[in-house]
Scaffold this active site. Structure first.
Site, short mmCIF file in Angstrom:
data_model
loop_
_atom_site.label_atom_id
_atom_site.label_comp_id
_atom_site.label_asym_id
_atom_site.label_seq_id
_atom_site.Cartn_x
_atom_site.Cartn_y
_atom_site.Cartn_z
N GLY A 125 -7.17 5.67 132.37
CA GLY A 125 -8.66 6.32 132.70
C GLY A 125 -9.58 5.20 132.86
N GLY A 126 -10.68 5.52 132.06
CA GLY A 126 -11.80 4.35 132.17
C GLY A 126 -12.34 4.61 133.49
N HIS A 127 -12.60 5.89 133.68
CA HIS A 127 -13.42 6.07 135.12
C HIS A 127 -13.88 7.64 134.87
CE1 HIS A 127 -9.34 7.32 135.99
NE2 HIS A 127 -9.88 8.58 136.32
N ALA A 128 -14.71 8.07 135.84
CA ALA A 128 -15.26 9.35 135.92
C ALA A 128 -14.86 9.78 137.55
CB ALA A 128 -16.61 9.69 135.64
N ARG B 265 -13.88 9.39 131.11
CA ARG B 265 -12.54 9.86 130.14
C ARG B 265 -11.79 8.32 130.14
NH1 ARG B 265 -10.76 12.50 134.76
NH2 ARG B 265 -12.83 12.86 134.79
#
Length: 133
Positions: free
Chosen positions: A46-49, A94
């Site tokens: 993840g580490g993104h939207a 997230r």
């Protein structure tokens, strides 16, 4: 925070359970399916939207944690039951972490892959959220 746990109907049987996702279980049409597996316990995904994508994360096996942020609040949700999925709506950051050995995370998505829908830098995400507030 606009995310929620969705109960996935299951049919119990002495031979094993069957979980079913159809029609009105999730609030979007499924356009993409993928899964994460063999993720080292010290790694995170993840580490993104997403700007417009809806996703449902389901722990098919094992467990993992989902850290969600909306620019103001942060919450850590543990997923460890294959009949419970986490609905993530657009505009939520997230990070998926703390994968147990043998865990599998199934993701149902409302659209096919589109790099333009991703926000991969948290500072850019905060700017995006600020523009929406």
């Amino acid at each position: 925070m606009s995310v929620r746990i969705i109960d996935i109907p299951k049919i119990k049987d002495r031979r094993g359970n069957l979980a079913v996702i159809e029609k009105d279980i999730i609030p979007f049409d499924i356009k993409r399916v993928y899964y994460l597996y063999d993720v080292p316990s010290d790694a995170y995904r993840g580490g993104h939207a997403h700007k417009s994508l809806y996703q449902l994360l389901i722990p098919l096996s094992g467990s993992f944690e989902v850290r969600i942020k909306n620019g103001l609040e942060e919450e850590l949700i543990t997923l460890n039951k294959p009949d419970k999925g986490l609905l993530i709506v657009p505009g939520i950051w997230r990070e998926i972490e703390n994968f147990s050995s043998g865990s599998v995370c199934l993701v149902l998505a409302s659209a096919e892959f589109d790099e333009d829908d991703y926000i991969r830098d948290f500072n850019d995400y905060l700017l995006f959220k600020g523009a929406k507030m």
